[in-house]
Scaffold this active site. Structure first.
Site, PDB file in Angstrom:
ATOM      1  N   HIS A 153      30.631 142.774  12.401  1.00  0.00           N
ATOM      2  CA  HIS A 153      30.918 142.059  11.150  1.00  0.00           C
ATOM      3  C   HIS A 153      29.783 142.263  10.148  1.00  0.00           C
ATOM      4  CE1 HIS A 153      34.402 139.616  12.452  1.00  0.00           C
ATOM      5  NE2 HIS A 153      33.871 139.795  13.653  1.00  0.00           N
TER       6      HIS A 153
ATOM      7  N   CYS B  90      36.148 144.620  12.549  1.00  0.00           N
ATOM      8  CA  CYS B  90      36.479 144.087  13.872  1.00  0.00           C
ATOM      9  C   CYS B  90      37.964 144.286  14.202  1.00  0.00           C
ATOM     10  CB  CYS B  90      36.033 142.630  13.980  1.00  0.00           C
ATOM     11  SG  CYS B  90      35.770 142.150  15.694  1.00  0.00           S
TER      12      CYS B  90
ATOM     13  N   GLU C 235      29.690 141.489   7.160  1.00  0.00           N
ATOM     14  CA  GLU C 235      29.581 140.397   6.172  1.00  0.00           C
ATOM     15  C   GLU C 235      28.520 139.365   6.527  1.00  0.00           C
ATOM     16  OE1 GLU C 235      32.039 140.843   8.325  1.00  0.00           O
ATOM     17  OE2 GLU C 235      33.142 139.020   8.814  1.00  0.00           O
TER      18      GLU C 235
END
Ligand code: GLN
Length: 550
Positions: A510, A385, A512
């Site tokens: 993202h 990001c 994650e």
């Protein structure tokens, strides 16, 4: 089993940070592995409508769901443990509850009656608890974690609501699990049960008798201690569950299972189901604990004083490490320090660099230096990001020779290679106005991204306002930046990479949020693999030697 949804409430006592989220997630996993359809949700007793506008320094990471809800980081644990995508229904705050009730009052929905905490706020809370099972009529169990600690004024309406639910739905359909602390007092060489007794007394005062106690403790609970807790708290001895500190959070479900937690839960709820199949989970834990090899990866951010701000990144590294049979040591590098001490010093000896997301201009120049260092020295690098935005700025400045930046930090910059999307320009509110949630991404054939994903399509979660400015795509790509992931209409840049580099990739989304212990995310897995290769390469060895010589 279906049609008759049962409800489990997880509360916490004595102190905060006992790990209610992990406890709820672990119970969720155990019940799921017994073949039950489980959904988790969290109730947060603060007035913010969602954690989206809260500082990561205070509140830790904001976790984002597929449907774009900005939620408490515990939802990340729920998803990782139960491997189930949750929605905005899974995170409810006092702010949301009051907002709904007040809006209804303004619309005349209460027909002139006095609107009160009991019954109106509590009714709204109950509706939202039940709503978790709405969409999917096959939900067997809803596990609701109540944030905060017993005794907090803010938590009272939630506790009153869950008390009423047991009364309304019947005792056989509702279970109360209370997580508490059983401290060991060194000077007295004794384990103390009094804080637990008090916490349970508080609950009973408001009409909730816990069915199960999860006792966080540094020391094993002797029989005598269990008897005492059982008698004074009015909880059967088998339901006094020891919850010792674990090396890895992923071990917690296995320990709970050994203590008989899931068995007690299904017995008390009268559910007839299989023994849990924990073989895959045992394998995951074995792999997480097995590696002796370590790689060091730097995370260069500005919220590093509170590592909870990067919770999902930390977990993603655990998953990716296990997938590559190594342990990932994270070196936290303060982006502002890079500006002062220089990248060479800050990143000496590391085998990979991750530049995470963030907001605001503090530390930006440090992050840009981190990217430059990784790019020029062939160190594996993943940008996320804001990390992607820094990588584009760095490339525009140092490769294309532009005076480039992001209009987020400098509205007058000559070359805003990162700029606000058109539809964001008119928005003035802060909450919920970002590009949020899952969006599809098309991957370029023959790219590193294709190799990592093994596919030409993916869908990933976003949380940002700014984008790569399309006016600069030509000059950036002519100079060697590859746009390897785009939105299906080609308008938004999702992934960038560099060809002449061992591993350099950054995503506007993202990754994650979608990494799971069962399946590490391809970008993290790739970064860790590249870091291992880097650590044994001549460049990596020289670096490590320099570090030792210091
Ligand atoms: N501040 C940047 C934006 O809003 C990046 C956000 C992020 O890293 N999550 O676009």
């Amino acid at each position: 089993m279906s049609g008759n949804t049962k409800y489990i409430f997880v509360t916490g006592g004595v102190v905060s940070s006992l790990g209610k989220g992990i406890a709820a997630s672990s119970l969720g996993l155990l019940l799921k592995q017994r073949g039950l359809n489980v959904v988790l949700q969290k109730f947060d007793p603060y007035l913010n409508v969602d954690p989206g506008t809260m500082s990561p320094f205070q509140h830790g990471e904001v976790f984002v769901t597929d449907d774009g809800a900005e939620t408490d980081l515990d939802l990340g644990h729920y998803e990782r443990f139960t491997d189930k995508n949750l929605s905005q229904k899974s995170n409810v705050t006092t702010g949301q509850v009051y907002e709904a009730v007040i809006n209804r009052e303004r619309e005349g929905g209460y027909l002139g009656r006095t609107v009160q905490v009991i019954p109106h706020i509590t009714d709204e809370i109950k509706t939202r608890i039940m709503r978790a099972a709405d969409e999917d009529s096959d939900i067997d169990i809803v596990i609701t974690e109540i944030g905060g600690t017993t005794g907090d004024i803010e938590g009272l309406p939630f506790l009153e609501a869950i008390r009423q639910l047991s009364f309304e739905l019947g005792k056989q359909n509702v279970l109360y699990v209370h997580l508490t602390l059983v401290p060991y007092i060194k000077a007295a060489h004794e384990i103390k049960t009094k804080p637990t007794q008090h916490s349970v007394r508080d609950l009973r005062e408001i009409g909730i008798q816990p069915d199960i106690l999860l006792c966080r403790s540094e020391r094993p609970l002797e029989d005598e201690v269990r008897n005492k807790i059982s008698l004074f708290c009015n909880v059967e001895k088998e339901a006094v569950i020891e919850a010792l500190d674990a090396d890895s959070i992923y071990e917690v479900p296995l320990r709970f299972n050994k203590e008989g937690l899931d068995k007690i839960v299904i017995t008390k709820l009268g559910i007839d189901c299989n023994e849990p199949d924990l073989s895959q989970w045992e394998e995951i834990v074995r792999r997480i604990k097995a590696p002796s090899e370590v790689v060091e990866i730097a995370v260069c951010g500005k919220y590093i004083h509170l590592v909870d701000a990067y919770k999902s990144i930390i977990e993603s590294f655990i998953h990716a490490g296990a997938a590559n049979a190594v342990r990932v040591n994270i070196k936290w590098v303060n982006a502002e320090r890079v500006e002062e001490d220089g990248a060479t010093e800050c990143f000496a000896g590391v085998d990979g660099v991750l530049v995470p997301g963030g907001f605001g201009d503090r530390g930006i120049e440090g992050k840009i230096l981190a990217v430059k260092h990784a790019r020029e020295n062939g160190i594996p690098m993943l940008g996320i990001c804001l990390g992607l935005q820094c990588a584009v700025i760095e490339f525009a400045r140092n490769v294309c020779g532009l005076d480039a930046g992001s209009s987020e930090f400098n509205p007058d910059i000559e070359h805003p290679v990162i700029d606000l999307m058109l539809e964001q320009r008119s928005k003035s509110k802060m909450g919920g106005t970002m590009r949020l949630g899952s969006y599809p991404c098309e991957i370029k054939k023959g790219s590193l991204a294709e190799k990592l994903y093994g596919s030409l399509k993916t869908s990933e979660r976003h949380r940002h306002r700014w984008e790569v400015n399309n006016n600069y795509r030509k000059i950036l790509s002519e100079n060697g930046l590859i746009f390897s992931g785009l939105s299906p209409d080609g308008n938004l840049v999702e992934l960038i990479e560099l060809q002449s580099h061992p591993f350099f990739i950054a995503s506007q989304f993202h990754p994650e949020f979608k990494s799971r212990p069962q399946k590490a995310h391809p970008l993290f897995k790739g970064l860790v693999k590249a870091a291992i290769e880097h650590s044994v390469s001549p460049a990596g060895k020289v670096r490590q030697k320099m570090e030792q010589d210091k």
